[in-house]
Write a protein that holds these residues in place. Structure first.
Motif, PDB file in Angstrom:
ATOM      1  N   GLN A 233       0.826  -1.202   0.000  1.00 29.08           N
ATOM      2  CA  GLN A 233       0.000   0.000   0.000  1.00 29.08           C
ATOM      3  C   GLN A 233       0.867   1.262   0.000  1.00 29.08           C
ATOM      4  OE1 GLN A 233      -3.333   0.478  -0.067  1.00 29.08           O
ATOM      5  NE2 GLN A 233      -3.973  -1.663  -0.085  1.00 29.08           N
ATOM      6  N   HIS A 234       2.013   1.183   0.620  1.00 30.75           N
ATOM      7  CA  HIS A 234       2.915   2.326   0.684  1.00 30.75           C
ATOM      8  C   HIS A 234       3.864   2.376  -0.512  1.00 30.75           C
ATOM      9  CE1 HIS A 234       5.614   5.385   2.282  1.00 30.75           C
ATOM     10  NE2 HIS A 234       6.629   4.543   2.153  1.00 30.75           N
ATOM     11  N   TYR A 235       4.523   1.250  -0.795  1.00 37.63           N
ATOM     12  CA  TYR A 235       5.620   1.262  -1.759  1.00 37.63           C
ATOM     13  C   TYR A 235       5.184   1.184  -3.215  1.00 37.63           C
ATOM     14  CZ  TYR A 235       9.117   0.887   1.940  1.00 37.63           C
ATOM     15  OH  TYR A 235       9.918   1.140   3.022  1.00 37.63           O
ATOM     16  N   LEU A 236       4.190   0.369  -3.546  1.00 36.12           N
ATOM     17  CA  LEU A 236       3.869   0.157  -4.955  1.00 36.12           C
ATOM     18  C   LEU A 236       3.414   1.445  -5.656  1.00 36.12           C
ATOM     19  CD1 LEU A 236       3.951  -2.040  -7.080  1.00 36.12           C
ATOM     20  CD2 LEU A 236       1.573  -2.587  -6.549  1.00 36.12           C
ATOM     21  N   PRO A 237       2.533   2.266  -5.061  1.00 36.82           N
ATOM     22  CA  PRO A 237       2.184   3.527  -5.732  1.00 36.82           C
ATOM     23  C   PRO A 237       3.386   4.448  -5.941  1.00 36.82           C
ATOM     24  CG  PRO A 237       0.570   3.016  -4.039  1.00 36.82           C
ATOM     25  CD  PRO A 237       1.717   2.060  -3.844  1.00 36.82           C
ATOM     26  N   LEU A 238       4.332   4.434  -5.010  1.00 32.94           N
ATOM     27  CA  LEU A 238       5.511   5.279  -5.161  1.00 32.94           C
ATOM     28  C   LEU A 238       6.384   4.820  -6.321  1.00 32.94           C
ATOM     29  CD1 LEU A 238       6.544   5.882  -1.442  1.00 32.94           C
ATOM     30  CD2 LEU A 238       5.757   7.605  -3.085  1.00 32.94           C
ATOM     31  N   PHE A 239       6.554   3.507  -6.475  1.00 36.36           N
ATOM     32  CA  PHE A 239       7.339   3.005  -7.604  1.00 36.36           C
ATOM     33  C   PHE A 239       6.626   3.296  -8.928  1.00 36.36           C
ATOM     34  CE2 PHE A 239       9.746   0.842  -4.367  1.00 36.36           C
ATOM     35  CZ  PHE A 239      11.008   0.705  -4.919  1.00 36.36           C
ATOM     36  N   PHE A 240       5.304   3.177  -8.955  1.00 36.50           N
ATOM     37  CA  PHE A 240       4.560   3.549 -10.157  1.00 36.50           C
ATOM     38  C   PHE A 240       4.710   5.042 -10.448  1.00 36.50           C
ATOM     39  CE2 PHE A 240       2.699  -0.591 -10.285  1.00 36.50           C
ATOM     40  CZ  PHE A 240       2.115  -0.732 -11.547  1.00 36.50           C
ATOM     41  N   ASP A 241       4.751   5.850  -9.415  1.00 36.27           N
ATOM     42  CA  ASP A 241       4.945   7.288  -9.593  1.00 36.27           C
ATOM     43  C   ASP A 241       6.262   7.567 -10.312  1.00 36.27           C
ATOM     44  OD1 ASP A 241       4.250  10.161  -8.848  1.00 36.27           O
ATOM     45  OD2 ASP A 241       6.197   9.958  -7.876  1.00 36.27           O
ATOM     46  N   GLY A 242       7.263   6.754 -10.056  1.00 36.28           N
ATOM     47  CA  GLY A 242       8.566   6.938 -10.678  1.00 36.28           C
ATOM     48  C   GLY A 242       8.614   6.597 -12.158  1.00 36.28           C
ATOM     49  N   LEU A 243       7.535   6.037 -12.712  1.00 36.67           N
ATOM     50  CA  LEU A 243       7.511   5.763 -14.152  1.00 36.67           C
ATOM     51  C   LEU A 243       7.600   7.050 -14.971  1.00 36.67           C
ATOM     52  CD1 LEU A 243       4.750   2.990 -14.327  1.00 36.67           C
ATOM     53  CD2 LEU A 243       7.230   2.679 -14.453  1.00 36.67           C
ATOM     54  N   SER A 244       7.301   8.188 -14.358  1.00 38.66           N
ATOM     55  CA  SER A 244       7.391   9.475 -15.060  1.00 38.66           C
ATOM     56  C   SER A 244       8.817  10.016 -15.104  1.00 38.66           C
ATOM     57  CB  SER A 244       6.484  10.510 -14.384  1.00 38.66           C
ATOM     58  OG  SER A 244       5.121  10.151 -14.518  1.00 38.66           O
TER      59      SER A 244
ATOM     60  N   GLU B 159      11.104   1.572 -12.655  1.00 35.93           N
ATOM     61  CA  GLU B 159      10.581   0.562 -13.584  1.00 35.93           C
ATOM     62  C   GLU B 159      10.889  -0.846 -13.104  1.00 35.93           C
ATOM     63  OE1 GLU B 159      10.732  -0.656 -18.332  1.00 35.93           O
ATOM     64  OE2 GLU B 159      12.080   0.895 -17.550  1.00 35.93           O
ATOM     65  N   GLN B 160      12.140  -1.085 -12.716  1.00 36.41           N
ATOM     66  CA  GLN B 160      12.502  -2.432 -12.268  1.00 36.41           C
ATOM     67  C   GLN B 160      11.836  -2.762 -10.946  1.00 36.41           C
ATOM     68  OE1 GLN B 160      14.266  -4.584 -14.245  1.00 36.41           O
ATOM     69  NE2 GLN B 160      13.511  -6.055 -12.720  1.00 36.41           N
ATOM     70  N   GLY B 161      11.666  -1.755 -10.084  1.00 36.74           N
ATOM     71  CA  GLY B 161      10.988  -1.984  -8.814  1.00 36.74           C
ATOM     72  C   GLY B 161       9.549  -2.406  -9.013  1.00 36.74           C
ATOM     73  N   VAL B 162       8.853  -1.760  -9.955  1.00 40.24           N
ATOM     74  CA  VAL B 162       7.484  -2.157 -10.277  1.00 40.24           C
ATOM     75  C   VAL B 162       7.454  -3.610 -10.740  1.00 40.24           C
ATOM     76  CG1 VAL B 162       5.631  -1.847 -11.958  1.00 40.24           C
ATOM     77  CG2 VAL B 162       6.576   0.138 -10.795  1.00 40.24           C
ATOM     78  N   LYS B 163       8.361  -3.956 -11.640  1.00 39.66           N
ATOM     79  CA  LYS B 163       8.388  -5.324 -12.168  1.00 39.66           C
ATOM     80  C   LYS B 163       8.659  -6.341 -11.063  1.00 39.66           C
ATOM     81  CE  LYS B 163       9.931  -4.022 -16.815  1.00 39.66           C
ATOM     82  NZ  LYS B 163      11.057  -4.061 -17.789  1.00 39.66           N
ATOM     83  N   ASP B 164       9.612  -6.024 -10.192  1.00 41.13           N
ATOM     84  CA  ASP B 164       9.957  -6.954  -9.109  1.00 41.13           C
ATOM     85  C   ASP B 164       8.786  -7.133  -8.149  1.00 41.13           C
ATOM     86  OD1 ASP B 164      12.439  -7.119 -10.245  1.00 41.13           O
ATOM     87  OD2 ASP B 164      13.518  -6.121  -8.613  1.00 41.13           O
ATOM     88  N   LEU B 165       8.174  -6.035  -7.743  1.00 45.13           N
ATOM     89  CA  LEU B 165       7.086  -6.101  -6.769  1.00 45.13           C
ATOM     90  C   LEU B 165       5.872  -6.826  -7.352  1.00 45.13           C
ATOM     91  CD1 LEU B 165       7.313  -2.516  -5.216  1.00 45.13           C
ATOM     92  CD2 LEU B 165       7.918  -4.674  -4.101  1.00 45.13           C
ATOM     93  N   VAL B 166       5.542  -6.528  -8.596  1.00 48.33           N
ATOM     94  CA  VAL B 166       4.392  -7.181  -9.232  1.00 48.33           C
ATOM     95  C   VAL B 166       4.660  -8.671  -9.412  1.00 48.33           C
ATOM     96  CG1 VAL B 166       3.057  -7.347 -11.378  1.00 48.33           C
ATOM     97  CG2 VAL B 166       3.518  -5.110 -10.365  1.00 48.33           C
ATOM     98  N   ALA B 167       5.868  -9.012  -9.849  1.00 53.35           N
ATOM     99  CA  ALA B 167       6.197 -10.417 -10.091  1.00 53.35           C
ATOM    100  C   ALA B 167       6.151 -11.228  -8.799  1.00 53.35           C
ATOM    101  CB  ALA B 167       7.580 -10.525 -10.737  1.00 53.35           C
ATOM    102  N   VAL B 168       6.685 -10.681  -7.729  1.00 53.93           N
ATOM    103  CA  VAL B 168       6.695 -11.395  -6.442  1.00 53.93           C
ATOM    104  C   VAL B 168       5.266 -11.608  -5.952  1.00 53.93           C
ATOM    105  CG1 VAL B 168       7.274 -11.170  -3.995  1.00 53.93           C
ATOM    106  CG2 VAL B 168       9.001 -10.690  -5.727  1.00 53.93           C
ATOM    107  N   ALA B 169       4.448 -10.560  -6.006  1.00 50.10           N
ATOM    108  CA  ALA B 169       3.070 -10.682  -5.529  1.00 50.10           C
ATOM    109  C   ALA B 169       2.254 -11.619  -6.401  1.00 50.10           C
ATOM    110  CB  ALA B 169       2.412  -9.304  -5.482  1.00 50.10           C
ATOM    111  N   ALA B 170       2.509 -11.616  -7.714  1.00 47.57           N
ATOM    112  CA  ALA B 170       1.766 -12.481  -8.626  1.00 47.57           C
ATOM    113  C   ALA B 170       1.936 -13.948  -8.260  1.00 47.57           C
ATOM    114  CB  ALA B 170       2.211 -12.237 -10.063  1.00 47.57           C
TER     115      ALA B 170
END
Length: 222
Positions: A67-78, A89-100
């Motif tokens: 809830q805290h970290y994922l929106p912040l990593f998505f914010d960094g896509l800009s 970008e890599q943080g988003v991929k890592d977090l999504v992949a682990v949770a998936a």
């Protein structure tokens, strides 16, 4: 005696097509991701091996508060500047992949908080940022069961830029479009992303895409 010859009327000018600036990239602003990174709030470091750069997580990703970290990593896509762009970008991929693999609900529960970062990234109108964001959207909906359907209620916020840029390609300027081989053709990538959203978005996806993008044709119903 005065001449009866009349002066020739000036030739009519061709109408000038107005420039709306719809495609003009917007100035990039520092993101919240950059602020938190520079403050040292992320448990990450840069690691390199024969395959290239990757993130060294100082805390296992599955133990982080999504809830805290994922929106912040998505914010960094800009971001475009290194290292912010890479870590985001890599943080988003890592977090999504682990949770998936372990807990998809950790991503599904935070999707409402991902919409504004996605919208902001697309609204930069920067081709590199938009292409990166489109690939992340595809990765999200194909990796996390239910993510595609969870995005449907937010199409009105994230699809306007799809409609604006759907026919636009990224060209090198020499008449040869090398971008397709690198999956950087913006128009094609938008089309591919829309198809992915429809395939993974459930029964209401097509009608909601069609509402926002009238020229879109279903790849599921046809």
């Amino acid at each position: 005696m005065a001449s009866s010859k009349k002066a020739a009327a000036p030739a009519a000018k061709s109408p000038v097509k107005p420039t709306t600036g719809a495609f003009k990239p917007r100035p990039l602003k520092p993101t919240n991701f950059r602020f938190f990174y520079e403050r040292g709030d992320f448990p990450i470091a840069l690691s390199s091996d024969a395959k290239g750069n990757k993130i060294l997580w100082k805390v296992p990703a599955e133990k982080l508060d999504y809830q805290h970290y994922l929106p912040l990593f998505f914010d960094g896509l800009s971001e475009l500047q290194h290292p912010y762009a890479f870590f985001a970008e890599q943080g988003v991929k890592d977090l999504v992949a682990v949770a998936a693999e372990t807990a998809p609900q950790k991503v599904l529960s935070v999707i409402p908080q991902l919409i504004i970062p996605l919208k902001n990234a697309l609204n930069t109108r920067n081709a590199a940022i938009m292409c990166k964001t489109l690939k992340i959207i595809q990765f999200l909906v194909t990796s996390v069961p239910g993510a595609g359907e969870s995005l449907v209620p937010y199409y009105r916020q994230i699809l306007p830029m799809f409609n604006t840029f759907k026919s636009k390609s990224v060209n090198t300027g020499d008449g040869i479009d090398y971008s397709q081989a690198k999956k950087q053709d913006l128009g094609a990538l938008i089309g591919e992303t829309l198809e992915t959203l429809e395939r993974y978005g459930g029964p209401d996806a097509f009608i909601n895409i069609k509402y926002m993008i009238p020229t879109y044709e279903s790849v599921v119903l046809n």
